[in-house]
Design a protein around this motif. Structure first.
Motif, PDB file in Angstrom:
ATOM      1  N   ALA A 197      -6.185   1.180   3.651  1.00 28.65           N
ATOM      2  CA  ALA A 197      -5.601  -0.136   3.430  1.00 28.65           C
ATOM      3  C   ALA A 197      -4.789  -0.598   4.640  1.00 28.65           C
ATOM      4  O   ALA A 197      -4.854  -1.769   5.039  1.00 28.65           O
TER       5      ALA A 197
ATOM      6  N   ALA B 179       0.830  -1.204   0.000  1.00 25.23           N
ATOM      7  CA  ALA B 179       0.000   0.000   0.000  1.00 25.23           C
ATOM      8  C   ALA B 179       0.867   1.257   0.000  1.00 25.23           C
ATOM      9  O   ALA B 179       0.595   2.223  -0.734  1.00 25.23           O
TER      10      ALA B 179
ATOM     11  N   PHE C  14      -7.870  -0.407  -1.091  1.00 26.54           N
ATOM     12  CA  PHE C  14      -7.259  -0.747  -2.372  1.00 26.54           C
ATOM     13  C   PHE C  14      -8.139  -0.324  -3.548  1.00 26.54           C
ATOM     14  O   PHE C  14      -7.626  -0.093  -4.649  1.00 26.54           O
TER      15      PHE C  14
END
Length: 224
Positions: A78, A56, A138
Motif C-alpha cells: 500500500a 495503511a 489494501f
C-alpha cells in the motif's frame, strides 16, 4: 504519562488518517467529474495519498497480533502504491500540460524526439504498473483484517470492494467505478476508524502478549 499521551496522539492520528484519506480522494474525484476542478482534484488526490500512508500503517498496527505477516506485506504494498500514485498524478499533469500547451508542430516534434531519445515512451507504458500496488496492498490488508478479527467483516468487505474498483475506475476510466471505489474505501475505513477510537485506554499501544506455552507460541508464529 508522556508515553501514554504520545500513544493517544498516535491512536487519534491513525483514526484521522483512516477517516480523511478516502474522503479527501472521493471529494477530489467528485470535483473533477462534476465541477471540472482538475487542479483541486490533483492537489486533493496527492494529499490523500500521503494520508493513505498513515491509514495503511494504522491497519498494520491493528492486525499485528494475529495477522502480522499479511499486515506487513499489505502495508508495504500500500505504501509503495501511495508513492507510485502520487508520481503518476504528477506525470499525468506534466503530459497533459504538454498536450494542451498549444505548441506549434515543429515544437511538438521536438518534444516527441526528446521523449524518444530519453526513453520516455517506455516510462509512459510501464509507469502506471507500480500504482497497482495500492489496491493490491489494501486487498491484502482487508484479508489481514478478516484473519485478525479486529473489525467487522462488513468493514473489511467494504475496504476490499473499494480496492477492487480502484483499478477498474482509474485504468478503465469508468466514472462510476472511481466513485464506487471512493465510497467503498470511505465506508470501510470509517468503520475501522470507529474501532480505533473505541479502544480502551492503553489498548492501542500495548505490546503483544504471548502465552509462554509451546502451543501458544506455535500459534503466534504461524499467524499471518
Amino acid at each position: 504519562m508522556k508515553a501514554q499521551t504520545a500513544t493517544e496522539w498516535r491512536r487519534k492520528g491513525a483514526a484521522a488518517c483512516l477517516l480523511a484519506a478516502p474522503l479527501l480522494m472521493l471529494a477530489g474525484d467528485a470535483l473533477r467529474y462534476w465541477a471540472g476542478a482538475h487542479h483541486s482534484w490533483l492537489v486533493m488526490s496527492k494529499l490523500a495519498f500521503a494520508l493513505f500512508v498513515g491509514a495503511a500503517l494504522a491497519v498494520v498496527h491493528l492486525v499485528s497480533e494475529r495477522a502480522d505477516r499479511a499486515g506487513l506485506a499489505g502495508g508495504a504494498l500500500a505504501i509503495v502504491g501511495c508513492l507510485a500514485g502520487s508520481g503518476i498524478l504528477t506525470a499525468n499533469a506534466v503530459l497533459g500540460s504538454v498536450e494542451t500547451s498549444g505548441l506549434e508542430e515543429p515544437a511538438m516534434r521536438a518534444v516527441e524526439a526528446a521523449f524518444r531519445r530519453d526513453g520516455v515512451g517506455g516510462y509512459i507504458i510501464f509507469y502506471p504498473l507500480p500504482g497497482l500496488a495500492f489496491p493490491l496492498g489494501f486487498l491484502v490488508l482487508s484479508y489481514a483484517l478478516l484473519r485478525a478479527r479486529v473489525v467487522s467483516p462488513a468493514a473489511a468487505g467494504a475496504l476490499a470492494l473499494g480496492a477492487l474498483l480502484f483499478p477498474v475506475g482509474r485504468i478503465g476510466r469508468v466514472e462510476w467505478a472511481v466513485l464506487g471505489s471512493g465510497l467503498g474505501m470511505s465506508l470501510g475505513m470509517a468503520l475501522i476508524a470507529l474501532r480505533v477510537l473505541g479502544m480502551r485506554a492503553g489498548e492501542w499501544g500495548r505490546l503483544r502478549e504471548l502465552d509462554e506455552t509451546p502451543a501458544a507460541l506455535g500459534s503466534q508464529a504461524s499467524a499471518g
